[in-house]
Design a protein around this motif. Structure first.
Motif, short mmCIF file in Angstrom:
data_model
loop_
_atom_site.label_atom_id
_atom_site.label_comp_id
_atom_site.label_asym_id
_atom_site.label_seq_id
_atom_site.Cartn_x
_atom_site.Cartn_y
_atom_site.Cartn_z
N ASP A 157 41.28 39.62 61.44
CA ASP A 157 41.99 39.16 60.24
C ASP A 157 43.39 39.76 60.13
N SER A 181 45.18 37.72 57.22
CA SER A 181 44.37 36.69 56.56
C SER A 181 43.11 37.29 55.94
N ALA A 217 47.37 32.61 55.92
CA ALA A 217 47.72 33.99 56.27
C ALA A 217 49.03 34.38 55.60
N ASP A 255 44.45 40.77 51.70
CA ASP A 255 45.57 40.49 52.60
C ASP A 255 46.88 41.14 52.16
N ASP A 290 49.43 31.37 60.42
CA ASP A 290 48.18 30.63 60.34
C ASP A 290 47.99 30.14 58.91
#
Length: 315
Positions: free
Chosen positions: A43, A94, A10, A270, A7
């Motif tokens: 996430d 993410s 990400a 992340d 994504d």
């Protein structure tokens, strides 16, 4: 293992966690439960995951526990002198780190009162409601919100201080007032013993911060997972040398569960992969079980690799 396109924004990771037990005498039966499969979260997306056990188990079953963690039970019923459990996953993460400025400004005392009174209107939470929040304020096997812990933590709990500020201050104090020292504690080390000796590891620091929050009536839980490690400039990353990590998940009204890492004095971003949550370490050990053997001991080896996708982890 399947793959997909990351994504936008990400980070894509490959994760390997291998646990090896070598026994001093043949084992006739091994029964175990693993918590080594990362959670699927808004996430954090698990693109693909596999779990292998050597020798091949005669029985395998997957389960989602009370806390929503993905666990796998296995039973090996052939004689063996070595047991190897390997989890492999590809993930997209993410997560953006929270901060005192980005979180709701609700005070810690107001939060504690809301949990006691059951006033959860207009509050988002990924837990199973008020019961789960209240459970996260109670003592547990490895977390003792004692008077000693309360006294140590008192400096962080100024009247009406925003809860987000309290979280940041506790994490900073643990990072600066205590020393990280491998091998200085065991799973049974108490918060009182940690404060007395002034040294511990990430598991101890997480338990201390959880105990401090619970001592003041605030929901907090234990987070188990991994953090991407980076070698010093000019040095190659050692393969298989990463380790499991632990931090704190604290409930903030209007934001839900917020991840804070007191070992590194930062909110979680992340670079972290979440395996599971529980009341303390006892709810989410990577591997636990029983064996049947005439032997008297074993040797444990744990190898972990969390690397950007495309940089192959160890075999």
């Amino acid at each position: 293992m399947s793959t997909s396109t990351p994504d936008d924004g990400a980070r894509e990771y490959d994760l390997v966690h291998r646990t090896t037990y070598t026994y001093t005498a043949p084992v006739t039966d091994s029964y175990g439960r693993t918590v080594t499969t990362p959670r699927e979260l808004p996430d954090q997306h698990v693109v693909g995951t596999t779990l292998t056990v050597e020798p091949t188990p005669s029985d395998v079953a997957e389960h989602v526990d009370w806390f929503g963690n993905r666990t796998t039970y296995f039973g090996v019923t052939e004689p063996h002198e070595r047991l190897v459990v390997t989890s492999r996953s590809r993930l997209l993460v993410s997560r953006r780190a929270a901060s005192p400025g980005s979180l709701p400004g609700i005070g810690w005392q107001e939060t504690a009162r809301a949990v006691v009174d059951g006033d959860l209107s207009d509050v988002r939470t990924d837990a199973a409601g008020l019961g789960a929040l209240r459970e996260a304020t109670l003592p547990s096997r490895h977390v003792d919100p004692s008077e000693q812990v309360s006294a140590w933590a008192a400096a962080s709990f100024a009247p009406e201080a925003p809860l987000a500020v309290v979280l940041a201050d506790l994490a900073h104090r643990i990072r600066t007032e205590l020393t990280y020292r491998s091998g200085s504690t065991t799973v049974g080390t108490t918060q009182a013993e940690l404060l007395a000796q002034g040294a511990g590891v990430c598991q101890d620091f997480a338990h201390l911060m959880i105990a401090a929050l619970r001592a003041y009536g605030l929901p907090a839980r234990y987070a188990s997972g991994y953090i991407e490690t980076r070698p010093p400039a000019g040095r190659e990353k050692l393969r298989g040398a990463d380790a499991s990590h632990a931090w704190v998940s604290a409930w903030v009204p209007g934001a839900g569960w917020v991840e804070v890492d007191p070992t590194n004095d930062q909110f979680v971003d992340d670079r972290y992969v979440i395996l599971g949550w529980g009341r303390d370490y006892a709810d989410v050990p990577p591997l636990r079980g029983v064996i049947f053997s005439e032997g008297s001991g074993s040797r444990l080896t744990v190898e972990v690799d969390l690397v950007p996708a495309g940089l192959a982890p160890f075999a």
